[in-house]
Design a protein around this motif. Structure first.
Motif, PDB file in Angstrom:
ATOM      1  N   GLU A 169      53.549  73.951  17.052  1.00 26.20           N
ATOM      2  CA  GLU A 169      53.784  72.767  15.842  1.00 26.20           C
ATOM      3  C   GLU A 169      55.231  72.293  15.033  1.00 26.20           C
ATOM      4  O   GLU A 169      56.200  73.888  15.775  1.00 26.20           O
ATOM      5  CB  GLU A 169      53.169  73.744  14.816  1.00 26.20           C
ATOM      6  N   PHE A 170      55.797  71.379  15.292  1.00 27.44           N
ATOM      7  CA  PHE A 170      57.171  71.560  15.347  1.00 27.44           C
ATOM      8  C   PHE A 170      58.145  69.870  14.431  1.00 27.44           C
ATOM      9  O   PHE A 170      56.645  69.798  14.256  1.00 27.44           O
ATOM     10  CB  PHE A 170      57.451  70.566  16.939  1.00 27.44           C
ATOM     11  N   ALA A 171      59.267  70.210  14.359  1.00 28.55           N
ATOM     12  CA  ALA A 171      59.359  68.718  13.952  1.00 28.55           C
ATOM     13  C   ALA A 171      59.310  68.861  12.105  1.00 28.55           C
ATOM     14  O   ALA A 171      58.523  67.615  11.522  1.00 28.55           O
ATOM     15  CB  ALA A 171      59.309  67.604  14.837  1.00 28.55           C
ATOM     16  N   ALA A 172      59.342  69.812  11.030  1.00 27.59           N
ATOM     17  CA  ALA A 172      58.917  70.180  10.200  1.00 27.59           C
ATOM     18  C   ALA A 172      59.621  69.696   9.304  1.00 27.59           C
ATOM     19  O   ALA A 172      61.082  69.054   9.745  1.00 27.59           O
ATOM     20  CB  ALA A 172      58.702  70.997   9.929  1.00 27.59           C
ATOM     21  N   PHE A 182      54.776  68.279   9.201  1.00 30.69           N
ATOM     22  CA  PHE A 182      55.277  68.138  10.448  1.00 30.69           C
ATOM     23  C   PHE A 182      54.422  67.816  11.367  1.00 30.69           C
ATOM     24  O   PHE A 182      53.438  66.955  11.143  1.00 30.69           O
ATOM     25  CB  PHE A 182      54.891  69.812  10.966  1.00 30.69           C
ATOM     26  N   SER A 183      54.562  67.670  12.831  1.00 32.24           N
ATOM     27  CA  SER A 183      53.436  67.406  14.284  1.00 32.24           C
ATOM     28  C   SER A 183      52.774  69.032  14.331  1.00 32.24           C
ATOM     29  O   SER A 183      53.216  69.844  14.463  1.00 32.24           O
ATOM     30  CB  SER A 183      54.653  67.080  15.051  1.00 32.24           C
ATOM     31  N   SER A 184      51.801  68.203  14.590  1.00 34.47           N
ATOM     32  CA  SER A 184      50.921  69.464  15.435  1.00 34.47           C
ATOM     33  C   SER A 184      50.095  68.860  16.786  1.00 34.47           C
ATOM     34  O   SER A 184      49.542  68.026  17.011  1.00 34.47           O
ATOM     35  CB  SER A 184      49.882  70.206  14.493  1.00 34.47           C
ATOM     36  N   LEU A 185      50.165  70.038  17.688  1.00 33.83           N
ATOM     37  CA  LEU A 185      49.025  69.813  18.977  1.00 33.83           C
ATOM     38  C   LEU A 185      47.558  70.180  18.654  1.00 33.83           C
ATOM     39  O   LEU A 185      46.596  69.749  19.392  1.00 33.83           O
ATOM     40  CB  LEU A 185      49.395  70.432  20.462  1.00 33.83           C
ATOM     41  N   PHE A 226      47.095  57.281  20.768  1.00 41.54           N
ATOM     42  CA  PHE A 226      48.880  57.582  20.819  1.00 41.54           C
ATOM     43  C   PHE A 226      49.034  58.628  20.202  1.00 41.54           C
ATOM     44  O   PHE A 226      48.663  59.498  19.896  1.00 41.54           O
ATOM     45  CB  PHE A 226      49.826  56.733  20.251  1.00 41.54           C
ATOM     46  N   GLN A 227      50.432  59.208  20.685  1.00 39.47           N
ATOM     47  CA  GLN A 227      51.186  60.330  20.879  1.00 39.47           C
ATOM     48  C   GLN A 227      51.942  60.145  19.098  1.00 39.47           C
ATOM     49  O   GLN A 227      53.105  59.160  19.001  1.00 39.47           O
ATOM     50  CB  GLN A 227      52.180  60.977  21.516  1.00 39.47           C
ATOM     51  N   ASN A 228      51.685  60.803  18.236  1.00 43.05           N
ATOM     52  CA  ASN A 228      52.366  60.637  16.250  1.00 43.05           C
ATOM     53  C   ASN A 228      53.632  61.909  16.369  1.00 43.05           C
ATOM     54  O   ASN A 228      52.373  62.795  15.789  1.00 43.05           O
ATOM     55  CB  ASN A 228      51.542  59.748  15.982  1.00 43.05           C
ATOM     56  N   ALA A 229      54.487  61.829  16.089  1.00 47.67           N
ATOM     57  CA  ALA A 229      55.072  62.716  16.083  1.00 47.67           C
ATOM     58  C   ALA A 229      56.803  62.351  15.458  1.00 47.67           C
ATOM     59  O   ALA A 229      56.964  61.319  15.263  1.00 47.67           O
ATOM     60  CB  ALA A 229      55.789  64.069  16.973  1.00 47.67           C
TER      61      ALA A 229
END
Length: 414
Positions: A169-172, A182-185, A226-229
């Motif tokens: 989890e990143f880029a909050a 935030f971004s999560s995998l 797609f990767q959305n972040a």
């Protein structure tokens, strides 16, 4: 006795070609995954290969490389060291450089200092080289850390356990004092193809001091396949900007209009350059329009990913991107975030002499002239390993960052 020797010889003849073929297979499949920028898959392939043999320098080196890219610094250090120990042909001399980097990232400053001093001697005949310049800088930084010359602050850090998972989890980024993006995998694979892992954007609300379980942003933002972040709202809350990446991870900045709690269809901004990554946007409202900060590996930079900016009018007609002065280096400089109250640009870099890994720095930045004071370290809170993102809550009493203290990135509150 003669028969025993013959038997061993026959086994060697039969075994080693098969063994070599297995290693070649792992190398071929691992490199294929690397080239597709699927580092999770590559790491798994190399891990299986490393279980077969630890005496192949090429396999060990590539395993160390993908582990480093996945922020698994301790294991990466181990395989760089294995590479260096068995690299009799000196095919991977850069292993020593990465050992020094991993030791620093892991907080082993004394061992790291010794290797930086060795690198200084080895590259002293080429003082303009990046490795020599880096060794000079890191020797000074590690020595200062060991002498207690780096300030510390009594800040408390909380792991947002209701939002973090076993993966990244990143880029909050805050919407306001109670809303977080935030971004999560982690959750992407549950609703999509199980064979693929996708990063998606989530929203969470804080209620009575506690963060509720997050929810996915709508399909206009989280496009399938797609990767959305790296999502954030413009400082006036009228637009939502984020990164959308295809396979193999070529990233573009997208924007959606945000009105009355709803998102429009997202569309790509004109700052994107085909064949290069354009990512990690931060859209700032000014008196004359907007400034878009972002990271990119496009031509014209200082090296690696650089921080760029582009001016836009009130209707978001965006001008030509320009390299941001005073904050870029020969390595990666990423995750720009502009804090209006102090007129400071926060960003992350591996270059400017931090605690280890990707540290957070700041630079006083005037949005009219774009004059900067250069990079200074933001040591609050002090941390080893990566601190990739920094944001400050609208009330300016709380900051948040994502770091890799235990491998995968986690969102943490200060």
């Amino acid at each position: 006795m003669i028969m025993r020797v013959l038997a061993v010889a026959v086994l060697c003849v039969l075994f080693f070609p098969v063994h070599a073929q297995k290693v070649d297979k792992y190398l071929f499949l691992g490199r294929e995954a690397e080239e597709a920028k699927d580092y999770y898959k590559a790491a798994e392939i190399y891990r299986e290969g490393a279980a077969v043999t630890v005496t192949n320098a090429k396999l060990n080196f590539h395993y160390a490389e993908v582990l480093r890219l996945l922020n698994e610094y301790e294991l990466s250090q181990k395989y760089y060291q294995l590479t260096l120990a068995i690299d009799s042909l000196n095919e991977y001399p850069v292993s020593l450089y990465w050992i020094a980097m991993m030791q620093k990232n892991n907080g082993n400053y004394k061992e790291s200092l010794g290797n930086w001093e060795l690198l200084k001697r080895l590259y002293s005949s080429d003082p303009s080289s990046d490795i020599y310049r880096k060794a000079v800088q890191e020797t000074e930084v590690c020595a200062a850390i060991l002498k207690g010359g780096i300030p510390t602050y009594p800040n408390k850090i909380w792991n947002l356990e209701t939002l973090n998972t076993i993966n990244a989890e990143f880029a909050a980024s805050y919407y306001d004092s109670t809303g977080l993006i935030f971004s999560s995998l982690e959750k992407a694979g549950k609703e999509r193809d199980k064979k693929e892992k996708f990063i998606e954007l989530h929203a969470a609300i804080r209620d009575q001091g506690k963060w509720n379980e997050s929810a996915l942003l709508p399909a206009q933002i989280n496009a399938t396949g797609f990767q959305n972040a790296n999502g954030s709202f413009s400082s006036d809350k009228k637009y939502f900007v984020f990164t959308r990446c295809d396979q193999p991870a070529t990233c573009m900045i997208y924007i959606a209009i945000y009105r009355n709690g709803a998102y429009s269809e997202a569309y790509p901004l004109k700052v994107n350059l085909p064949g290069y990554n354009t990512t990690q946007p931060c859209l700032v409202k000014t008196d004359n329009g907007y400034v878009l900060f972002f990271s990119s590996d496009r031509p014209g930079g200082s090296g690696g990913l650089d921080i760029w900016y582009a001016l836009a009018d009130e209707k978001l007609n965006i001008g030509e991107p320009m390299n941001c002065p005073g904050v870029n280096s020969t390595e990666d400089d990423i995750t720009p975030f502009y804090f209006h109250p102090t007129k400071e640009l926060f960003f992350s870099s591996t270059w400017f002499g931090g605690m280890g890994g990707m540290d957070i720095f700041k630079s006083a930045t005037d949005l009219s002239s774009f004059e900067t004071t250069g990079a200074t370290a933001d040591y609050s809170p002090r941390t080893v390993k990566d601190r990739n993102h920094r944001l400050v809550r609208p009330a300016a009493t709380t900051s948040m960052n994502s770091n890799t203290r235990c491998g995968s990135s986690k969102v943490r509150l200060r």
